[in-house]
Design a protein around this motif. Structure first.
Motif, PDB file in Angstrom:
ATOM      1  N   ALA A  87      38.447  39.937  39.715  1.00 57.90           N
ATOM      2  CA  ALA A  87      38.826  40.286  38.345  1.00 57.90           C
ATOM      3  C   ALA A  87      39.877  41.390  38.389  1.00 57.90           C
ATOM      4  O   ALA A  87      39.703  42.388  39.096  1.00 57.90           O
ATOM      5  CB  ALA A  87      37.612  40.754  37.551  1.00 57.90           C
ATOM      6  N   LEU A  98      33.577  40.607  34.153  1.00 61.88           N
ATOM      7  CA  LEU A  98      32.933  41.518  35.103  1.00 61.88           C
ATOM      8  C   LEU A  98      31.617  40.928  35.612  1.00 61.88           C
ATOM      9  O   LEU A  98      31.276  41.076  36.792  1.00 61.88           O
ATOM     10  CB  LEU A  98      32.696  42.886  34.457  1.00 61.88           C
ATOM     11  CG  LEU A  98      33.950  43.748  34.264  1.00 61.88           C
ATOM     12  CD1 LEU A  98      33.622  44.990  33.430  1.00 61.88           C
ATOM     13  CD2 LEU A  98      34.559  44.144  35.599  1.00 61.88           C
ATOM     14  N   CYS A 105      32.599  38.111  38.308  1.00 63.94           N
ATOM     15  CA  CYS A 105      33.411  38.351  39.505  1.00 63.94           C
ATOM     16  C   CYS A 105      32.578  38.821  40.698  1.00 63.94           C
ATOM     17  O   CYS A 105      31.431  39.254  40.564  1.00 63.94           O
ATOM     18  CB  CYS A 105      34.509  39.371  39.201  1.00 63.94           C
ATOM     19  SG  CYS A 105      33.942  41.075  39.036  1.00 63.94           S
ATOM     20  N   THR A 165      36.283  43.688  41.545  1.00 64.52           N
ATOM     21  CA  THR A 165      37.288  43.922  40.529  1.00 64.52           C
ATOM     22  C   THR A 165      38.263  45.002  40.985  1.00 64.52           C
ATOM     23  O   THR A 165      37.873  46.008  41.575  1.00 64.52           O
ATOM     24  CB  THR A 165      36.664  44.306  39.169  1.00 64.52           C
ATOM     25  OG1 THR A 165      37.718  44.582  38.224  1.00 64.52           O
ATOM     26  CG2 THR A 165      35.779  45.524  39.280  1.00 64.52           C
ATOM     27  N   ILE A 199      40.621  47.562  39.166  1.00 61.26           N
ATOM     28  CA  ILE A 199      40.414  48.015  37.800  1.00 61.26           C
ATOM     29  C   ILE A 199      41.081  49.364  37.545  1.00 61.26           C
ATOM     30  O   ILE A 199      41.090  50.241  38.423  1.00 61.26           O
ATOM     31  CB  ILE A 199      38.881  48.084  37.526  1.00 61.26           C
ATOM     32  CG1 ILE A 199      38.558  48.319  36.060  1.00 61.26           C
ATOM     33  CG2 ILE A 199      38.207  49.124  38.412  1.00 61.26           C
ATOM     34  CD1 ILE A 199      37.083  48.044  35.729  1.00 61.26           C
ATOM     35  N   ALA A 239      32.067  48.239  34.852  1.00 63.83           N
ATOM     36  CA  ALA A 239      31.971  47.501  36.115  1.00 63.83           C
ATOM     37  C   ALA A 239      30.774  47.971  36.932  1.00 63.83           C
ATOM     38  O   ALA A 239      30.070  47.163  37.561  1.00 63.83           O
ATOM     39  CB  ALA A 239      33.257  47.673  36.921  1.00 63.83           C
ATOM     40  N   ARG A 294      29.208  45.780  40.139  1.00 59.31           N
ATOM     41  CA  ARG A 294      30.268  45.106  40.853  1.00 59.31           C
ATOM     42  C   ARG A 294      31.028  46.060  41.780  1.00 59.31           C
ATOM     43  O   ARG A 294      31.420  47.160  41.359  1.00 59.31           O
ATOM     44  CB  ARG A 294      31.259  44.466  39.882  1.00 59.31           C
ATOM     45  CG  ARG A 294      30.655  43.333  39.068  1.00 59.31           C
ATOM     46  CD  ARG A 294      30.180  42.188  39.969  1.00 59.31           C
ATOM     47  NE  ARG A 294      29.528  41.128  39.207  1.00 59.31           N
ATOM     48  CZ  ARG A 294      28.235  40.852  39.283  1.00 59.31           C
ATOM     49  NH1 ARG A 294      27.446  41.555  40.086  1.00 59.31           N
ATOM     50  NH2 ARG A 294      27.717  39.866  38.578  1.00 59.31           N
ATOM     51  N   MET A 330      34.229  47.600  43.362  1.00 53.61           N
ATOM     52  CA  MET A 330      35.515  47.751  42.668  1.00 53.61           C
ATOM     53  C   MET A 330      36.465  48.604  43.478  1.00 53.61           C
ATOM     54  O   MET A 330      36.057  49.378  44.355  1.00 53.61           O
ATOM     55  CB  MET A 330      35.300  48.364  41.284  1.00 53.61           C
ATOM     56  CG  MET A 330      34.935  49.846  41.290  1.00 53.61           C
ATOM     57  SD  MET A 330      34.435  50.463  39.664  1.00 53.61           S
ATOM     58  CE  MET A 330      32.697  49.948  39.630  1.00 53.61           C
TER      59      MET A 330
END
Length: 376
Positions: A185, A254, A257, A260, A262, A271, A276, A278
Motif C-alpha cells: 500500500a 491498510l 496490505c 505500507t 506511508i 497503519a 501492518r 510500514m
C-alpha cells in the motif's frame, strides 16, 4: 468546530456521534469535511482549505487562511456558541481559541499539540487559549497539568473503530485481491503539498519493488479531491498502469496490505492499529525542514515509534527518503514475511499492545468532559 484536514475530519466525526447521543438537538457548524457533514455538521468552509503543512507552504496560502479565520472569528463572536472545539490544526485554532476564550466562550482543543515532540514553546499559548484539552495519548494530561492546563485522556477514537484483529481476507475481497497476493500500500499523504513532495518518490520506489517482486499488487488510496494529482504523479513515474488507485478506502487498503509505504502523520497510527509493517517517509520544502528539525525534541517522528519509544519501524526523512532507500526498506519487510515471520509477529504484538492502551470510549469520555466544562 474546526477540523483542518482529513484526519481531523475523521476524529471530529467520531466525536459528533457522542455529542448527538447526549444532545439530540445539537447544532454544530464551522470548518469540516465529509465525515462531519455526514453527521449533520454545517461546513461553512471545507477542511481542505486548512490542509497545508510546512512553514513556507503556509506562506503561499497565508492570506486566504487568515481571511477565513477573520471571518470565522466574527461569526462565532456574533453567534455566541456554547462551546468551541478546535480539532488539531493548532496553528489555526489556538489563536482563534484565544480570542474566543477572552470573549467568554468556552474553548476545548481536541488532540493535544505535540509539545512533547515539537515546539515546547507552545505550552504558554495553549494555557492562554483553551479551557480544556482532550488528549488522545495517556501520558499527555500529566504533562499538561505540570503547566497548569486542564486536560482529560479520552483515548484515541480510531482505536475503537479499527478492530483489534483486522480481517485481511475480507478487505482483499473488497479490493478484488486474492488471498495469496503480495500487497504493498502506498499512502503519500492527504495534503496537496504532501503529494507534491512524496508521490513521485513513492511511485519510483514502487518501481524498484516491482523489479524484485514482479507479481506484487500495489494499491493507492487517494483522497477524492487529490486523485487527479496522484494519477498525474503515477503517470509521470511511468507507473499508472501498474498500480490500483482507489478513492478513499484507506482503512480497507491498510487492512488488505502486507506492507505500507506511508507519509508521516495520523495515517501511520492507523497503519499501526491495523498491525501492518510500514516504512515511514516525509519530505517537505527545504526551508520548512530546517525550521522543523530545530524544534524536534525526540529522535522519532512517526507516531508508532514515538508511542513505542523505539524505532520499531524505519523512518526515512527529507534527503534520506530517496526512491532506492524507500524501496530497500520496503523489501526488508517483504523479505521478513517470507524468511523471518517472527519479526512480523513481534511487530504485530507490539502494535496490539499499543492498540489496547489507546482503546477507550472516546466519544462518551469527551462528551462528559465537555458537559462538565459547560456546567462549570
Amino acid at each position: 468546530m474546526v477540523a483542518g484536514e482529513t484526519s481531523g475530519d475523521l476524529l471530529a466525526g467520531l466525536l459528533l456521534d457522542g455529542f448527538r447521543a447526549r444532545w439530540p438537538d445539537l447544532r454544530a457548524g464551522g470548518i469540516g469535511g465529509t465525515q462531519m457533514m455526514r453527521r449533520g455538521f454545517e461546513a461553512w468552509w471545507p477542511s481542505e482549505k486548512l490542509a497545508v503543512r510546512g512553514y513556507v507552504e503556509v506562506l503561499w496560502h497565508y492570506r486566504e487562511i487568515v481571511g477565513i479565520r477573520t471571518q470565522l472569528r466574527k461569526k462565532l463572536l456574533a453567534d455566541r456558541a456554547d462551546v468551541f472545539i478546535g480539532v488539531d490544526a493548532p496553528d489555526f485554532n489556538l489563536d482563534l481559541e484565544a480570542d474566543l476564550k477572552a470573549a467568554g466562550i468556552k474553548t476545548v482543543h481536541f488532540v493535544s499539540p505535540s509539545v512533547w515532540a515539537w515546539r515546547a514553546d507552545r505550552v504558554e499559548k495553549i494555557r492562554r487559549s483553551v479551557d480544556h484539552v482532550l488528549c488522545i495519548f495517556p501520558f499527555e494530561p500529566d504533562l499538561l497539568a505540570q503547566h497548569g492546563i486542564a486536560a482529560t485522556y479520552v483515548g484515541h477514537p480510531l482505536a475503537g473503530v479499527i478492530p483489534i484483529r483486522p480481517d485481511q481476507a475480507a478487505a482483499r475481497r473488497l479490493l478484488g485481491l486474492q488471498a495469496e497476493d503480495l500487497v504493498l500500500a502506498l499512502l503519500p499523504g492527504s495534503r496537496r503539498s504532501e503529494i507534491d513532495y512524496l508521490a513521485d518518490r513513492f511511485f519510483q520506489a514502487a518501481a524498484h519493488v516491482i523489479r524484485a517482486h514482479p507479481a506484487i499488487k500495489i494499491i493507492v488510496p487517494a483522497v477524492p479531491a487529490l486523485r487527479a494529482q496522484i494519477e498525474l504523479a503515477a503517470r509521470s513515474a511511468g507507473m499508472l498502469g501498474q498500480v490500483q488507485i482507489v478513492s478513499g478506502q484507506s482503512h480497507t487498503v491498510l487492512a488488505a496490505c502486507d506492507v505500507t509505504l506511508i507519509a508521516s502523520g495520523t495515517a501511520t497510527l492507523e497503519a499501526a492499529l491495523y498491525k501492518r509493517p510500514m516504512v515511514i517517509a516525509y519530505n517537505m520544502n527545504w526551508l520548512s525542514w530546517q525550521i522543523m528539525r530545530r524544534k524536534k525534541l525526540q529522535p522519532w517522528v512517526g507516531l508508532p515509534n514515538i508511542l513505542c519509544r523505539d524505532f520499531v519501524v524505519p523512518e526515512l526523512l527529507q534527503d534520506a527518503a530517496t526512491p532506492q532507500a524507500l524501496a530497500d526498506s520496503v523489501l526488508q519487510w517483504l523479505d521478513a514475511k517470507i524468511s523471518a515471520p517472527e519479526k512480523i509477529r513481534a511487530l504485530e504484538q507490539r502494535f496490539t499492545t499499543l492498540h489496547e492502551e489507546l482503546q477507550r470510549d472516546t466519544a462518551k469520555i469527551a462528551t462528559d468532559a465537555i458537559q462538565n466544562i459547560l456546567a462549570g
